[in-house]
Scaffold this motif. Structure first.
Motif, PDB file in Angstrom:
ATOM      1  N   SER A 113      26.912  58.935  29.629  1.00  0.00           N
ATOM      2  CA  SER A 113      27.349  57.709  30.307  1.00  0.00           C
ATOM      3  C   SER A 113      28.121  58.093  31.564  1.00  0.00           C
ATOM      4  N   VAL A 114      28.173  57.164  32.490  1.00  0.00           N
ATOM      5  CA  VAL A 114      28.908  57.407  33.737  1.00  0.00           C
ATOM      6  C   VAL A 114      30.376  57.712  33.433  1.00  0.00           C
ATOM      7  N   GLU A 115      30.961  57.003  32.469  1.00  0.00           N
ATOM      8  CA  GLU A 115      32.374  57.211  32.129  1.00  0.00           C
ATOM      9  C   GLU A 115      32.617  58.614  31.578  1.00  0.00           C
TER      10      GLU A 115
ATOM     11  N   VAL B 170      30.749  61.317  32.044  1.00  0.00           N
ATOM     12  CA  VAL B 170      30.501  62.295  33.109  1.00  0.00           C
ATOM     13  C   VAL B 170      31.663  62.294  34.105  1.00  0.00           C
ATOM     14  N   GLY B 171      32.108  61.112  34.489  1.00  0.00           N
ATOM     15  CA  GLY B 171      33.236  61.014  35.416  1.00  0.00           C
ATOM     16  C   GLY B 171      34.488  61.642  34.846  1.00  0.00           C
TER      17      GLY B 171
ATOM     18  N   ILE C  88      23.316  67.239  36.429  1.00  0.00           N
ATOM     19  CA  ILE C  88      24.343  66.414  37.069  1.00  0.00           C
ATOM     20  C   ILE C  88      25.148  67.331  37.978  1.00  0.00           C
TER      21      ILE C  88
ATOM     22  N   ASP D   7      22.807  62.332  38.173  1.00  0.00           N
ATOM     23  CA  ASP D   7      23.915  61.779  38.944  1.00  0.00           C
ATOM     24  C   ASP D   7      24.565  62.872  39.777  1.00  0.00           C
TER      25      ASP D   7
ATOM     26  N   ILE E 125      28.580  63.182  40.976  1.00  0.00           N
ATOM     27  CA  ILE E 125      29.903  62.574  40.880  1.00  0.00           C
ATOM     28  C   ILE E 125      30.804  63.174  41.964  1.00  0.00           C
TER      29      ILE E 125
ATOM     30  N   SER F 189      30.277  57.515  41.182  1.00  0.00           N
ATOM     31  CA  SER F 189      28.961  57.949  40.714  1.00  0.00           C
ATOM     32  C   SER F 189      27.940  57.535  41.768  1.00  0.00           C
TER      33      SER F 189
ATOM     34  N   ALA G  23      24.746  57.685  41.377  1.00  0.00           N
ATOM     35  CA  ALA G  23      23.685  56.942  40.684  1.00  0.00           C
ATOM     36  C   ALA G  23      24.103  55.481  40.481  1.00  0.00           C
ATOM     37  N   ALA G  24      25.321  55.282  39.986  1.00  0.00           N
ATOM     38  CA  ALA G  24      25.799  53.911  39.742  1.00  0.00           C
ATOM     39  C   ALA G  24      25.955  53.128  41.043  1.00  0.00           C
ATOM     40  N   SER G  25      26.151  53.856  42.144  1.00  0.00           N
ATOM     41  CA  SER G  25      26.304  53.201  43.440  1.00  0.00           C
ATOM     42  C   SER G  25      24.968  52.975  44.138  1.00  0.00           C
TER      43      SER G  25
END
Length: 194
Positions: free
Chosen positions: A74-76, A78-79, A139, A175, A177, A186, A188-190
């Motif tokens: 998940s983004v969280e 990984v971040g 990533i 992704d 980061i 992120s 990817a999320a952006s």
């Protein structure tokens, strides 16, 4: 004080420890100070400065070793992983994390270390690392010591080049980061990845 005791044997290190904390504010400030600055403090020689400077790198290496097998799906997650890994870095540093198809961490490596504003990257090295680890997913993560986590245009361009190169090997760039001041973005999320 105890750490200094091992670096400066047969000496009372209490006063030196207090001088370091007074000068750099916190233990994190001491660990992130350049060796040259540490050596300016009375009681801190070259070997003690080297010892204090190496401790964060040893901690990061231990963190990477402990993270093998960790699932980064998940983004969280990984971040958070990259925030811990890159926290305290004074220069721009780029890491690559290789994952299996389920997102389990297979291996990670430090790709580049640069100046306060740039870390050079080799697209070929990223692909070779992924192949060596038998990764299906990759990533990337790097820090911006400037304090702004927004990806630069150069970050976007090199990320797209890496994504395309990995795709030729059937490896997905999940992704990229970007970390700064306790925050992350992120790509990817952006919506910055294809």
């Amino acid at each position: 004080e105890l750490l200094l005791f091992y670096a400066v044997p047969r000496r009372d290190t209490n006063e030196t420890a207090h001088r370091l904390l007074k000068e750099f504010g916190t233990l994190q400030g001491v660990f992130s100070a350049p060796m040259e600055e540490l050596q300016k403090i009375e009681g801190v020689g070259e070997s003690a400065a080297a010892f204090l400077s190496l401790l964060p790198a040893v901690g990061r290496r231990a963190q990477l070793d402990c993270a093998k097998g960790k699932v980064l799906n998940s983004v969280e997650k990984v971040g958070s992983f990259f925030l811990q890994l890159l926290g305290g870095e004074r220069r721009e540093v780029l890491y690559q994390v290789c994952l299996d198809a389920k997102g389990k961490l297979l291996c990670s490596c430090r790709l580049a270390s640069g100046t306060v504003s740039m870390a050079p990257v080799s697209v070929r090295e990223v692909v070779e690392n992924a192949l060596r680890c038998d990764a299906s997913r990759v990533i990337l993560g790097h820090n911006h010591p400037s304090g702004v986590a927004l990806p630069s245009e150069e970050d976007r361009q090199i990320t797209l080049q890496i994504q395309q190169a990995l795709a030729t090997m059937d490896i997905t760039l999940v992704d990229h980061i970007v970390v700064a001041d306790g925050d992350f973005v992120s790509m990817a999320a952006s919506g910055m990845l294809l």
